[in-house]
Each structure stands twice: as C-alpha cells, then as structure tokens.
Scaffold this motif. Structure first.
Motif, PDB file in Angstrom:
ATOM      1  N   THR A 136       6.576  13.743  11.498  1.00 53.94           N
ATOM      2  CA  THR A 136       6.442  14.692  10.396  1.00 53.94           C
ATOM      3  C   THR A 136       6.196  13.998   9.057  1.00 53.94           C
ATOM      4  OG1 THR A 136       8.825  14.732   9.930  1.00 53.94           O
ATOM      5  CG2 THR A 136       7.988  16.313  11.557  1.00 53.94           C
ATOM      6  N   PHE A 137       5.845  12.719   9.083  1.00 61.18           N
ATOM      7  CA  PHE A 137       5.610  11.960   7.846  1.00 61.18           C
ATOM      8  C   PHE A 137       4.303  12.401   7.197  1.00 61.18           C
ATOM      9  CE2 PHE A 137       4.049   8.240   5.480  1.00 61.18           C
ATOM     10  CZ  PHE A 137       5.125   8.065   4.618  1.00 61.18           C
ATOM     11  N   VAL A 138       4.375  12.808   5.940  1.00 56.27           N
ATOM     12  CA  VAL A 138       3.202  13.184   5.149  1.00 56.27           C
ATOM     13  C   VAL A 138       2.791  11.947   4.359  1.00 56.27           C
ATOM     14  CG1 VAL A 138       2.309  14.684   3.324  1.00 56.27           C
ATOM     15  CG2 VAL A 138       3.955  15.576   4.991  1.00 56.27           C
ATOM     16  N   ASP A 139       1.649  11.372   4.734  1.00 55.88           N
ATOM     17  CA  ASP A 139       1.187  10.111   4.155  1.00 55.88           C
ATOM     18  C   ASP A 139       0.312  10.389   2.938  1.00 55.88           C
ATOM     19  OD1 ASP A 139       0.495   7.517   3.672  1.00 55.88           O
ATOM     20  OD2 ASP A 139      -0.691   7.256   5.495  1.00 55.88           O
ATOM     21  N   LEU A 140       0.901  10.317   1.764  1.00 54.10           N
ATOM     22  CA  LEU A 140       0.159  10.564   0.525  1.00 54.10           C
ATOM     23  C   LEU A 140      -0.826   9.438   0.217  1.00 54.10           C
ATOM     24  CD1 LEU A 140       3.006  12.027  -1.721  1.00 54.10           C
ATOM     25  CD2 LEU A 140       1.215  13.256  -0.500  1.00 54.10           C
ATOM     26  N   SER A 141      -0.541   8.244   0.704  1.00 59.10           N
ATOM     27  CA  SER A 141      -1.448   7.128   0.423  1.00 59.10           C
ATOM     28  C   SER A 141      -2.824   7.362   1.043  1.00 59.10           C
ATOM     29  CB  SER A 141      -0.850   5.809   0.916  1.00 59.10           C
ATOM     30  OG  SER A 141      -0.671   5.822   2.313  1.00 59.10           O
ATOM     31  N   THR A 142      -2.896   8.054   2.168  1.00 60.45           N
ATOM     32  CA  THR A 142      -4.189   8.371   2.780  1.00 60.45           C
ATOM     33  C   THR A 142      -4.976   9.329   1.894  1.00 60.45           C
ATOM     34  OG1 THR A 142      -3.262   8.048   4.983  1.00 60.45           O
ATOM     35  CG2 THR A 142      -5.305   9.278   4.849  1.00 60.45           C
ATOM     36  N   LEU A 143      -4.311  10.299   1.300  1.00 61.28           N
ATOM     37  CA  LEU A 143      -4.974  11.217   0.370  1.00 61.28           C
ATOM     38  C   LEU A 143      -5.495  10.460  -0.851  1.00 61.28           C
ATOM     39  CD1 LEU A 143      -5.734  14.043  -0.649  1.00 61.28           C
ATOM     40  CD2 LEU A 143      -3.427  14.189  -1.615  1.00 61.28           C
ATOM     41  N   PHE A 144      -4.648   9.625  -1.453  1.00 58.18           N
ATOM     42  CA  PHE A 144      -5.089   8.837  -2.611  1.00 58.18           C
ATOM     43  C   PHE A 144      -6.250   7.924  -2.236  1.00 58.18           C
ATOM     44  CE2 PHE A 144      -0.500   9.219  -4.218  1.00 58.18           C
ATOM     45  CZ  PHE A 144      -0.783  10.398  -4.860  1.00 58.18           C
ATOM     46  N   ASN A 145      -6.183   7.373  -1.029  1.00 54.65           N
ATOM     47  CA  ASN A 145      -7.248   6.510  -0.512  1.00 54.65           C
ATOM     48  C   ASN A 145      -8.581   7.259  -0.468  1.00 54.65           C
ATOM     49  OD1 ASN A 145      -7.483   3.883   0.298  1.00 54.65           O
ATOM     50  ND2 ASN A 145      -7.149   4.305   2.447  1.00 54.65           N
ATOM     51  N   ALA A 146      -8.560   8.478   0.049  1.00 51.22           N
ATOM     52  CA  ALA A 146      -9.784   9.280   0.145  1.00 51.22           C
ATOM     53  C   ALA A 146     -10.332   9.622  -1.234  1.00 51.22           C
ATOM     54  CB  ALA A 146      -9.510  10.555   0.937  1.00 51.22           C
ATOM     55  N   ILE A 147      -9.455   9.928  -2.176  1.00 47.26           N
ATOM     56  CA  ILE A 147      -9.888  10.251  -3.533  1.00 47.26           C
ATOM     57  C   ILE A 147     -10.541   9.028  -4.186  1.00 47.26           C
ATOM     58  CG2 ILE A 147      -9.069  10.845  -5.863  1.00 47.26           C
ATOM     59  CD1 ILE A 147      -6.933  12.610  -4.439  1.00 47.26           C
ATOM     60  N   ILE A 148      -9.927   7.871  -4.049  1.00 48.60           N
ATOM     61  CA  ILE A 148     -10.477   6.637  -4.620  1.00 48.60           C
ATOM     62  C   ILE A 148     -11.818   6.312  -3.969  1.00 48.60           C
ATOM     63  CG2 ILE A 148     -10.121   4.133  -4.804  1.00 48.60           C
ATOM     64  CD1 ILE A 148      -7.084   4.815  -5.124  1.00 48.60           C
ATOM     65  N   SER A 149     -11.927   6.477  -2.651  1.00 50.53           N
ATOM     66  CA  SER A 149     -13.194   6.228  -1.955  1.00 50.53           C
ATOM     67  C   SER A 149     -14.295   7.130  -2.481  1.00 50.53           C
ATOM     68  CB  SER A 149     -13.046   6.465  -0.449  1.00 50.53           C
ATOM     69  OG  SER A 149     -12.177   5.539   0.113  1.00 50.53           O
ATOM     70  N   PHE A 150     -13.983   8.406  -2.677  1.00 47.84           N
ATOM     71  CA  PHE A 150     -14.966   9.352  -3.190  1.00 47.84           C
ATOM     72  C   PHE A 150     -15.430   8.964  -4.589  1.00 47.84           C
ATOM     73  CE2 PHE A 150     -15.845  13.080  -5.813  1.00 47.84           C
ATOM     74  CZ  PHE A 150     -16.963  13.572  -5.152  1.00 47.84           C
ATOM     75  N   VAL A 151     -14.490   8.631  -5.467  1.00 47.18           N
ATOM     76  CA  VAL A 151     -14.838   8.300  -6.846  1.00 47.18           C
ATOM     77  C   VAL A 151     -15.708   7.043  -6.902  1.00 47.18           C
ATOM     78  CG1 VAL A 151     -13.878   7.548  -9.075  1.00 47.18           C
ATOM     79  CG2 VAL A 151     -12.869   9.481  -7.861  1.00 47.18           C
ATOM     80  N   ILE A 152     -15.378   6.030  -6.118  1.00 45.75           N
ATOM     81  CA  ILE A 152     -16.172   4.798  -6.101  1.00 45.75           C
ATOM     82  C   ILE A 152     -17.574   5.080  -5.586  1.00 45.75           C
ATOM     83  CG2 ILE A 152     -16.432   2.533  -5.016  1.00 45.75           C
ATOM     84  CD1 ILE A 152     -13.356   2.298  -5.090  1.00 45.75           C
ATOM     85  N   THR A 153     -17.685   5.817  -4.482  1.00 46.51           N
ATOM     86  CA  THR A 153     -19.000   6.139  -3.911  1.00 46.51           C
ATOM     87  C   THR A 153     -19.835   6.958  -4.888  1.00 46.51           C
ATOM     88  OG1 THR A 153     -18.058   6.114  -1.683  1.00 46.51           O
ATOM     89  CG2 THR A 153     -20.188   7.196  -1.954  1.00 46.51           C
TER      90      THR A 153
END
Length: 132
Positions: A65-82
C-alpha cells in the motif's frame, strides 16, 4: 525536387508533428534514465532511511500500500526536461524562421501557379473519365 521537398516540410504543422513524435520518443529514454538513476534516489533520500523513499503507506506495515511520491515527481521532472528541449531546440528556431518569412527576409513555400493547378485538374478529370 529539393525545393518541392523543402516546401512540403515547411507547410503547416509537419515540422511540429515530426518534432513531437521523433524527438520526444528518442529523448524520453535519456530523460527517464537520468531521472530514475539520479533524481529519484535524491528525492527518496528525503524520505529518510526507515522508509522505501519519499511517500507513505496507506496501511502501516503493509508494503503493497506504499504510495511512492518520488515516481510522480520523477514523471513531472521528465516531462519538464523533455518539453524544454523540444521547445528550445526545435519550436523556437521554427518560430524565428516563420517570423523572418513574414518580414520578407526569407522566401516561403512556393504557391502553385494557375497553369499548374489547371494541369492538375485536367489530369484528375482524365483519370476519372478513364475509370468510369
């Protein structure tokens, strides 16, 4: 032949579409590797040493049941860089080229002449007549 190809590329949103598909797909792999290998461990370090990373468990003691916020932040950073790379390397230069064309500094795509249009219509009518 080369001029016709250049005119085709400069017409409409062909450049925008090609940039979005090709560069976006190729560059995403690089950005994903960077964010997964460098950024995510740094974000997870903020979560402390006792946890799986930056996030929380919905049901304490149950790892599934662990909600991994780092994966969400990772996706946001990937989008902004791209998005930044696509904008600064492709969209901005194309906009400057369009602006120069409006000012008349560079010739735009050639428009077909009346004679060329009439020949095309004649050929289409002849093709329709031979089919029917």
């Amino acid at each position: 032949m080369i001029k016709g190809f250049k005119d085709f590329l400069m017409r409409g949103n062909v450049i925008d579409l090609a940039v979005a598909v090709v560069i976006g797909a190729a560059f995403t792999a690089i950005v994903t590797a960077f964010t997964t290998s460098v950024i995510k461990p740094l974000i997870n370090a903020l979560g402390g040493t006792e946890t799986q990373g930056l996030g929380f468990e919905v049901v304490p003691g149950k790892e599934s049941t662990f909600v991994d916020l780092s994966t969400l932040f990772n996706a946001i950073i990937s989008f902004v860089i791209t998005a930044a790379v696509v904008y600064f390397l492709f969209v901005l230069p194309m906009n400057k080229l369009k602006e120069r064309r409006k000012r008349g500094e560079e010739a735009g795509p050639a428009e077909p002449t009346d004679v060329e249009l009439l020949k095309e219509i004649r050929d289409l009518l002849a093709a329709q007549k031979s089919r029917g």
